[in-house]
Design an enzyme around this catalytic site. Structure first.
Site, PDB file in Angstrom:
ATOM      1  N   GLY A  23       0.774  -1.222   0.000  1.00  0.00           N
ATOM      2  CA  GLY A  23       0.000   0.000   0.000  1.00  0.00           C
ATOM      3  C   GLY A  23       0.812   1.282   0.000  1.00  0.00           C
ATOM      4  O   GLY A  23       0.238   2.372   0.024  1.00  0.00           O
ATOM      5  N   GLY A  25       2.822   2.245  -2.428  1.00  0.00           N
ATOM      6  CA  GLY A  25       2.969   2.769  -3.786  1.00  0.00           C
ATOM      7  C   GLY A  25       4.151   2.216  -4.559  1.00  0.00           C
ATOM      8  O   GLY A  25       4.677   2.877  -5.462  1.00  0.00           O
ATOM      9  N   LYS A  26       4.574   0.978  -4.228  1.00  0.00           N
ATOM     10  CA  LYS A  26       5.697   0.366  -4.960  1.00  0.00           C
ATOM     11  C   LYS A  26       5.405   0.260  -6.446  1.00  0.00           C
ATOM     12  O   LYS A  26       6.222   0.638  -7.283  1.00  0.00           O
ATOM     13  CB  LYS A  26       5.988  -1.044  -4.413  1.00  0.00           C
ATOM     14  CG  LYS A  26       6.606  -1.110  -3.063  1.00  0.00           C
ATOM     15  CD  LYS A  26       7.104  -2.509  -2.751  1.00  0.00           C
ATOM     16  CE  LYS A  26       6.010  -3.571  -2.825  1.00  0.00           C
ATOM     17  NZ  LYS A  26       5.005  -3.426  -1.767  1.00  0.00           N
ATOM     18  N   THR A  27       4.238  -0.289  -6.767  1.00  0.00           N
ATOM     19  CA  THR A  27       3.927  -0.564  -8.170  1.00  0.00           C
ATOM     20  C   THR A  27       3.802   0.717  -8.974  1.00  0.00           C
ATOM     21  O   THR A  27       4.360   0.830 -10.067  1.00  0.00           O
ATOM     22  CB  THR A  27       2.633  -1.388  -8.278  1.00  0.00           C
ATOM     23  OG1 THR A  27       2.807  -2.628  -7.590  1.00  0.00           O
ATOM     24  CG2 THR A  27       2.290  -1.680  -9.727  1.00  0.00           C
ATOM     25  N   SER A  28       3.068   1.691  -8.458  1.00  0.00           N
ATOM     26  CA  SER A  28       2.901   2.941  -9.210  1.00  0.00           C
ATOM     27  C   SER A  28       4.232   3.661  -9.377  1.00  0.00           C
ATOM     28  O   SER A  28       4.525   4.221 -10.449  1.00  0.00           O
ATOM     29  CB  SER A  28       1.879   3.846  -8.523  1.00  0.00           C
ATOM     30  OG  SER A  28       2.244   4.118  -7.194  1.00  0.00           O
ATOM     31  N   ASP A  50       5.236  -9.589  -7.301  1.00  0.00           N
ATOM     32  CA  ASP A  50       4.426  -9.346  -6.108  1.00  0.00           C
ATOM     33  C   ASP A  50       3.110 -10.109  -6.252  1.00  0.00           C
ATOM     34  O   ASP A  50       2.362  -9.891  -7.211  1.00  0.00           O
ATOM     35  CB  ASP A  50       4.151  -7.846  -5.981  1.00  0.00           C
ATOM     36  CG  ASP A  50       3.448  -7.482  -4.681  1.00  0.00           C
ATOM     37  OD1 ASP A  50       2.891  -8.395  -4.037  1.00  0.00           O
ATOM     38  OD2 ASP A  50       3.451  -6.304  -4.325  1.00  0.00           O
ATOM     39  N   THR A 509      -3.647  -2.072  -3.328  1.00  0.00           N
ATOM     40  CA  THR A 509      -2.844  -3.127  -2.705  1.00  0.00           C
ATOM     41  C   THR A 509      -3.387  -3.557  -1.345  1.00  0.00           C
ATOM     42  O   THR A 509      -3.500  -4.759  -1.087  1.00  0.00           O
ATOM     43  CB  THR A 509      -1.368  -2.694  -2.597  1.00  0.00           C
ATOM     44  OG1 THR A 509      -0.875  -2.417  -3.913  1.00  0.00           O
ATOM     45  CG2 THR A 509      -0.529  -3.779  -1.972  1.00  0.00           C
TER      46      THR A 509
END
Length: 590
Positions: A23, A25-28, A50, A509
């Site tokens: 949550g 913001g790793k992916t973004s 992930d 997430t």
């Protein structure tokens, strides 16, 4: 406060690992960085391992485990490796040869040991090790970005010689979620190359992603220290979602801004030594290539931030309805569960106070080491109805480790003992140790409602269950299950006695991870009664354009929880101040 992170203005290594708790913001952040590098003419591969990844949602394109070109972004390819599918194959590779040769109870224990998060991480590491160890990969790409990173625990484990020995096939101490690692056979050289690449400052940078809140920064500090221990020292910290300005006339905006700055002042000292950048809190959803590009090019308001005021607002109950439900049904054991940072401790405390106000005798137990709960409740007029205990995770985990080592460590070589000690650093060890402590509290509180802040996953419950079955059949397991745990396991499966509350945030997430947690619990025959969506900006009356834009993006996830995932759902608005103490917590039930 911090310079804004912008990959266009800084030299970056070929391998970039993005890590942080769910949550943050790793992916973004990984996607936006990949797009920015590709727009500079760099050849980029973006890889997600992930299990809760929403990579395809962010890029708005269907992905597979094979790299594919991303439309609208020349030079960018991406793939979404499913580590859970890899883990299933990995598990069968380990357990399959023993089917029909070992008792069912032994096979059940092996399978459950290989069903946890650590096995998924090992399987994920197996997948991206091919990329790290392949010396030709950097002939094809200027940068390879990984959305997630291995923990220091996993990497330390893989560096131990015993991880590659037959000892693992015979180990029965029952403490770990890793279980026998025979699936690693034949890959030692590849893993060694991968670990060497991770430690090479010229090749690899670890980007620690955190939010400006205490739990997120503490997790980043822990990950930073663990990975430095094994030589991964080239690290950057990115504080994501930092509100750049605030509206003094908007109480929510002012409080949001102030609480973020306060959290940053309390950043752990070791983490302050890591080069730190920030990313702004934006009003729009970070999905789609154009929005990702916008993150590094302009921070002005744009048309897609405007909330659609024609849509009917969602109307969901508050926490008072959760408390009313448990009171009416006289639920005796209540767990709050969810990923860190969602507010489990506050929700558990508010439920305990609410039930106490309704005349129930309540015992609240927590693993929150900030002893402000006991301090704040001291001297309260209604304290006769509410008792509080605090369980120290460090003490309980250390006690459990010593017990296992005393029982299982005799006769092991130094290498085998080193493996066992590292094995006991797995997440399941803490879950098992704390669950045993909780079981002792529940046993002593037969005449009270017991509210427990946090709980073990379904995997850990099944691990305890299978260990007991193994003990009965083989009578030589050293992972003994205490009597109070044996009694509590069936009690948790009885919906007349136990209620589980899943606490989450209205973001991609956290919701996806909470859904996985629910499925995990259902495997253990435990069905959560309530989901509580905490800290919702959608449920506030903020007029700040940035916060209002983000509030609008929450509606999708609130709807998903309410209509698809939860038996019952409640929403708590983002609060201007943390509710600490009996009097303030009573406000939840008004």
């Amino acid at each position: 406060m911090y310079s804004l992170f912008n990959p266009k203005n800084m030299p970056l290594t070929p391998f970039l690992f993005f890590t942080g708790k769910g949550g943050v913001g790793k992916t973004s952040t990984a996607c936006a960085t990949a797009v920015a590098l590709a727009d500079q003419g760099k050849s980029v591969l973006l890889v997600s391992t992930d299990p809760a990844s929403n990579l395809q949602d962010v890029l708005e394109v269907a992905l597979t485990n094979e790299p594919m070109a991303i439309p609208g972004v020349p030079n960018l390819s991406a793939c979404n490796i499913d580590p859970e599918e890899s883990a299933r194959a990995y598990k069968e590779n380990v357990v399959g040869p023993y089917r029909g040769k070992l008792p069912d109870a032994v096979l059940a224990t092996m399978e459950e040991q290989l069903s946890g998060a650590c096995t998924v991480e090992i399987a994920a590491f197996d997948e991206f090790s091919h990329l790290l160890a392949d010396e030709t990969i950097l002939d094809q790409f200027d940068h390879v970005l990984f959305d997630t990173a291995p923990t220091g625990h996993t990497l330390r484990l893989l560096q131990l010689p015993t991880a590659w020995s037959g000892f693992l096939e015979e180990s029965t101490h029952g403490a770990s979620c890793l279980g026998p690692l025979a699936g690693l056979e034949g890959k030692k050289e590849m893993y060694a190359k991968a670990v060497a690449s991770l430690s090479d400052r010229e090749k690899t940078t670890l980007l620690l992603i955190a939010r400006s809140d205490n739990s997120s920064l503490l997790e980043a500090d822990r990950a930073s220290g663990e990975l430095k221990e094994i030589g991964i020292r080239n690290q950057l910290l990115i504080v994501n979602g930092l509100l750049q300005t605030h509206q003094p006339e908007d109480a929510v905006s002012t409080a949001f801004y102030s609480r973020q700055r306060q959290a940053l002042q309390e950043t752990p000292e070791a983490l302050k030594q890591v080069m730190t950048y920030a990313l702004p809190f934006v009003s729009y959803s970070l999905t789609g290539v154009e929005n990702l590009r916008h993150l590094f090019s302009s921070y002005a308001m744009t048309t897609f931030e405007v909330e659609d005021t024609t849509e009917e607002a969602l109307a969901l109950p508050g926490l008072n309805q959760v408390i009313e439900d448990f009171s009416e049904k006289n639920t005796r054991v209540i767990f709050t569960m969810g990923k860190g940072g969602g507010g489990k401790t506050s929700i558990a405390s508010a439920i305990a106070v609410g039930l106490s106000e309704k005349g129930h005798r309540v015992h609240l137990t927590t693993t929150d080491l900030a002893a402000h709960l006991a301090y704040t409740f001291a001297g309260s007029e209604t304290r006769d109805n509410l008792s509080i205990s605090s369980i120290n995770p460090q003490i309980e985990v250390e006690r459990y480790k010593q017990t296992v080592l005393a029982n299982a460590g005799n006769g092991l070589s130094d290498e085998e003992l080193a493996y066992l000690q590292e094995d006991l650093e797995s997440p399941c060890t803490e879950e098992i140790a704390l669950f045993q402590a909780f079981a002792a509290v529940v046993e002593k509180s037969e005449n009270e409602i017991v509210v427990i802040d946090t709980a073990p996953t379904g995997h850990t419950l099944l691990l305890l269950d299978s260990t007991e079955a193994y003990h009965k059949e083989m009578s030589r397991s050293t992972g003994d299950v205490p009597e109070n745990v044996k009694k509590l396991l069936p009690r948790l499966r009885n919906p007349q006695e136990t209620g589980v509350v899943i606490v989450t945030l209205a973001e991609a997430t956290p919701v996806l991870e909470a859904a996985r947690l629910q499925e995990d619990l259902k495997r253990a025959q435990i069905a959560p009664k309530w989901w509580v969506i905490n800290q919702s900006l959608y449920a506030t009356e903020t007029t700040d354009p940035v916060l209002r834009g983000r509030a609008s993006s929450e509606k999708k996830w609130i709807t998903k929880v309410n209509e698809e995932l939860a038996a019952k759902c409640a929403v708590i608005p983002w609060l201007q101040e943390e509710k600490i103490g009996y009097t303030q917590l009573k406000e939840f039930i008004l």
